[in-house]
Design a protein around this motif. Sequence first.
Motif, mmCIF file in Angstrom:
data_model
loop_
_atom_site.group_PDB
_atom_site.id
_atom_site.type_symbol
_atom_site.label_atom_id
_atom_site.label_comp_id
_atom_site.label_asym_id
_atom_site.label_seq_id
_atom_site.Cartn_x
_atom_site.Cartn_y
_atom_site.Cartn_z
ATOM 1 N N PHE A 236 -16.343 30.418 24.324
ATOM 2 C CA PHE A 236 -17.088 31.528 23.716
ATOM 3 C C PHE A 236 -17.830 32.339 24.776
ATOM 4 N N VAL A 237 -18.552 31.645 25.627
ATOM 5 C CA VAL A 237 -19.361 32.330 26.649
ATOM 6 C C VAL A 237 -18.462 32.984 27.698
ATOM 7 N N ALA A 238 -17.430 32.271 28.148
ATOM 8 C CA ALA A 238 -16.548 32.834 29.173
ATOM 9 C C ALA A 238 -15.865 34.096 28.672
ATOM 10 N N SER A 239 -15.383 34.066 27.440
ATOM 11 C CA SER A 239 -14.723 35.244 26.884
ATOM 12 C C SER A 239 -15.705 36.397 26.714
ATOM 13 N N ASN A 240 -16.915 36.090 26.256
ATOM 14 C CA ASN A 240 -17.930 37.134 26.096
ATOM 15 C C ASN A 240 -18.334 37.758 27.424
ATOM 16 N N LEU A 241 -18.374 36.946 28.466
ATOM 17 C CA LEU A 241 -18.727 37.489 29.779
ATOM 18 C C LEU A 241 -17.671 38.463 30.287
ATOM 19 N N LEU A 242 -16.410 38.174 29.968
ATOM 20 C CA LEU A 242 -15.343 39.070 30.397
ATOM 21 C C LEU A 242 -15.279 40.305 29.513
ATOM 22 N N LYS A 243 -15.399 40.103 28.199
ATOM 23 C CA LYS A 243 -15.340 41.228 27.258
ATOM 24 C C LYS A 243 -16.294 40.926 26.113
ATOM 25 N N HIS A 244 -17.288 41.779 25.964
ATOM 26 C CA HIS A 244 -18.365 41.495 25.024
ATOM 27 C C HIS A 244 -17.833 41.336 23.601
ATOM 28 N N GLU A 245 -18.374 40.298 22.890
ATOM 29 C CA GLU A 245 -18.039 39.973 21.498
ATOM 30 C C GLU A 245 -16.598 39.530 21.301
ATOM 31 N N SER A 246 -15.911 39.185 22.384
ATOM 32 C CA SER A 246 -14.571 38.615 22.225
ATOM 33 C C SER A 246 -14.628 37.108 22.025
ATOM 34 N N GLY A 247 -15.816 36.522 22.165
ATOM 35 C CA GLY A 247 -15.956 35.078 22.026
ATOM 36 C C GLY A 247 -15.610 34.572 20.639
ATOM 37 N N LEU A 248 -15.895 35.369 19.601
ATOM 38 C CA LEU A 248 -15.555 34.936 18.244
ATOM 39 C C LEU A 248 -14.043 34.807 18.082
ATOM 40 N N ALA A 249 -13.310 35.739 18.689
ATOM 41 C CA ALA A 249 -11.845 35.631 18.662
ATOM 42 C C ALA A 249 -11.384 34.397 19.421
ATOM 43 N N ALA A 250 -12.040 34.092 20.532
ATOM 44 C CA ALA A 250 -11.647 32.943 21.352
ATOM 45 C C ALA A 250 -11.788 31.634 20.580
ATOM 46 N N VAL A 251 -12.925 31.426 19.917
ATOM 47 C CA VAL A 251 -13.121 30.155 19.201
ATOM 48 C C VAL A 251 -12.214 30.067 17.978
ATOM 49 N N THR A 252 -11.892 31.211 17.371
ATOM 50 C CA THR A 252 -10.962 31.200 16.245
ATOM 51 C C THR A 252 -9.564 30.814 16.703
ATOM 52 N N VAL A 253 -9.108 31.404 17.798
ATOM 53 C CA VAL A 253 -7.793 31.058 18.356
ATOM 54 C C VAL A 253 -7.759 29.586 18.757
ATOM 55 N N MET A 254 -8.808 29.121 19.365
ATOM 56 C CA MET A 254 -8.884 27.715 19.782
ATOM 57 C C MET A 254 -8.768 26.782 18.579
ATOM 58 N N GLY A 255 -9.481 27.100 17.497
ATOM 59 C CA GLY A 255 -9.428 26.269 16.301
ATOM 60 C C GLY A 255 -8.059 26.249 15.656
ATOM 61 N N VAL A 256 -7.433 27.417 15.547
ATOM 62 C CA VAL A 256 -6.094 27.488 14.952
ATOM 63 C C VAL A 256 -5.095 26.705 15.795
ATOM 64 N N TYR A 257 -5.198 26.817 17.112
ATOM 65 C CA TYR A 257 -4.281 26.083 17.999
ATOM 66 C C TYR A 257 -4.404 24.576 17.778
ATOM 67 N N LEU A 258 -5.638 24.070 17.797
ATOM 68 C CA LEU A 258 -5.841 22.630 17.638
ATOM 69 C C LEU A 258 -5.428 22.153 16.251
ATOM 70 N N ALA A 259 -5.667 22.972 15.234
ATOM 71 C CA ALA A 259 -5.323 22.577 13.867
ATOM 72 C C ALA A 259 -3.826 22.377 13.693
ATOM 73 N N ASN A 260 -3.030 23.042 14.507
ATOM 74 C CA ASN A 260 -1.578 22.968 14.363
ATOM 75 C C ASN A 260 -0.912 22.125 15.444
ATOM 76 N N ARG A 261 -1.718 21.394 16.220
ATOM 77 C CA ARG A 261 -1.197 20.442 17.194
ATOM 78 C C ARG A 261 -1.459 19.048 16.653
ATOM 79 N N HIS A 262 -0.460 18.479 15.980
ATOM 80 C CA HIS A 262 -0.683 17.266 15.206
ATOM 81 C C HIS A 262 -0.933 16.044 16.072
ATOM 82 N N ALA A 263 -0.669 16.150 17.367
ATOM 83 C CA ALA A 263 -0.944 15.024 18.253
ATOM 84 C C ALA A 263 -2.420 14.919 18.608
ATOM 85 N N VAL A 264 -3.186 15.971 18.317
ATOM 86 C CA VAL A 264 -4.605 15.981 18.670
ATOM 87 C C VAL A 264 -5.392 15.200 17.625
#
Length: 599
Positions: A236-264
Motif C-alpha cells: 500500500f505504502v510503496a504504491s502510494n509513494l510511486l503514484k498517489h492513491e494507487s495503494g487501494l488498487a495494490a491491496v485489492t490486486v494482492m487480495g484477489v491474487y492470493l484468493a485464487n492461489r489455492h496452494a496458499v
Amino acid sequence: MAEHQLVALAGVFVLGSLAQWIAWRLRLPSILLLLVFGFVAGPVTGLINPDELLGDLLFPVVSLSVAVILFEGSLSLQLVELREIGKVLGYLLTLGAGITWLLTTLAAYFVLGLEFHTSLLLGALLVVTGPTVIGPLLRQIRPIGRVGPIARWEGIVIDPVGAMLAVLVFEAEAAIQAARFDVATLDAASGLLGTVASGIFFGLLAGVVLEFVLTRHFVPDYLQSPVTLMFVFASFVASNLLKHESGLAAVTVMGVYLANRHAVPLRHILEFKENLTVVLVSSLFILLTARLDPMVMMDFGWRGLLFCLVMLLLVRPISVFFATLGSPLSWAERGFLAWLAPRGIVAAAVASVFAIRLGPEAGRGLVPATFLVIAVTVVVYGLTAFPLARRLGLAMADPQGVLIASAHAGARAMAHGLQEAGFPVLLVDTNHWNIQQARMEGLRTAPMNILSEQAVTDLDLGGIGRFLGMTSNDGVNSLAALRMADIFGRAEVYQLTPARKAEKQEEAAHHLRARFLFGPEVTYEVLDKKFAAGWRIKITKLTPEFDYAAFRAQYGDEALILFTCQNGQLTVRTSESKSVPAAGHKIIALVGPDGNSHA
C-alpha cells in the motif's frame, strides 16, 4: 488532558463494538448505529475530538485501515465467477462508473450548490459503493443467480476506482488553475494509467512474494497473519509513494491474487483479518462521524434530501441501465442492481482525506454530503432491497437449497441427487482435492473453513435455505450448526450423529439446536463405509401403484431415506422423522449396490 485522551480513545472502541453488538441484536444495519453513536460522541457531546486525539496521525491511520478492509474483502473474490459475470462487471466498473460520476457531479453542482471542483470530486467519491454494507445485505437477501456475485465484486473493486478518479480530479484541477488547459487532459490520462500500473505491479509483487514465503513454510503459523499484514502495508505504502492513491488498487490486486492461489494457506490469515476488519470499520465510522460539522448538514436543508433522491431514483438506475444494455441479465436482475448501491466506509474515509487537502473553505460540504448519502442509502436500501428482490423473483421467502459442510465422496453423491431433484446445492470444504473433484463433477463449491467469518459474510447463499454439517469432525459440525442457526433458523440446521452419542453429547447437541441427520445411528463413519461398499443415491417417485411399502419391498429395510420432496418442498429426514412418505412424494435414498431405480 491525558485522562481525557484515554477516555476518548477507549470510547472509540467501546462505542464501535457496542454499536455492532446492538445492531446484531436488533437485526439492523450496523452502519446506522455507528453513525448515530459517532455523531453523539462528537458534535453533540464533544466526548471524542478525532483531530485532538490523533492529530496528524488521523488520516494515515484511516488510510491504512481502509487498505486492510479492502484487502480482506478482496480475499473473497474468485476469478472463476468472472466467466459468467465478467462482461457485465466490466461495463459497471467503466461505463457505469463514468455515468455515475457525471450525473452525481451535475446533481451536486445544481442541487447542493457546491463549487464545481468540489462537485466533481464528490461525484468521483460517490462512484464507490460499500462492501461493508453490501455484504450484510446480500447475506440477508440471498439473491438467486448472477446479481449476488456481481454486487459483491462491484462493491469491492469499485472502491479503488473511485479513489483513483478523485486523485485525477485533484491533479487536473491543479493543472487547470495553472492555466495549463492543453496538458490537463494528458495529465489526467497519464495519471490514470500510472495509478493502475502502480497498483497492479505492487499488488502482484506483494502477492507473489507472500505466496512464496507461505508455501515454502518460511513463516510459522502464528506469524502468518502479522507477516501478511506487513505485506499489505508495504504494498500500500510503496504504491502510494510511486503514484498517489494507487495503494487501494495494490491491496485489492494482492487480495484477489492470493484468493485464487489455492496452494496458499489462508485459514489463519482470514480469521485474523475478519476480526481486525470489524474493529477497524467500527472505529473508523466513530472517528469520521465525530468530525462532522452539524451546521453544514443543516445548511443543506431540503436540497440535501433532493440530492439523495436524485442519487437513488436517477443516477444509479441510469448508470445500471446503460452498463447492462445488451447483456444477458434479465430485467428483474437489472432492476435489482439498479436498487442496490449503498455507500460505506471507503467513501467516508476518502472524502475526509480530500476535504483536508482542499482546506476548510474549498472542501466545505464534501464530507457532510458524503455522510448524508451514506445514511440515506443504507436506510433506504436496507429496508427495501429484500422486499424488492422477492417481488422480482430473485429471492425466496422459503428457499429450498442446501449448504453442505463437506465435499467428500458421500457429500458429492448427495449433492448430485439433490441437484437432479431440482434443488440448488453449495459444498464448502477446506480440502483442495475434494473441492477440485466436486468442481470437475459440475457441483457448486466454496473453498473455505465453515467456521470462519468468511463463511458467514462471503458465501453466495442464493436459493439456500438449510445447512447440513457432514464433516468427519463432530465438533466442527456442532459449532458450524450453532453459527448457521442465526442464518437459516433452528429448524433448518442439521448435523450427522456424533460418533459416540453418549447422553451428555445428546444434551449438548440439543443445546446447539442441531438436528441429527438421517437416523440415530447414521454417523460419518457409517455413511463412509456404505459409499465405499458401493451404495448409491437413488431418486424414486412414489405412486399409488408403487407406494412406500413397495419401495421397502424393492430396496429392503436397509435402504436409508435421506430426503423427501413434494411440490418443490424439500424435507430433510432426521432421527426424529416418523412420517411415512405417500404417493406423490419423491424419495432421495441411499440404497445397496444391487438397488434399482423406479424414478
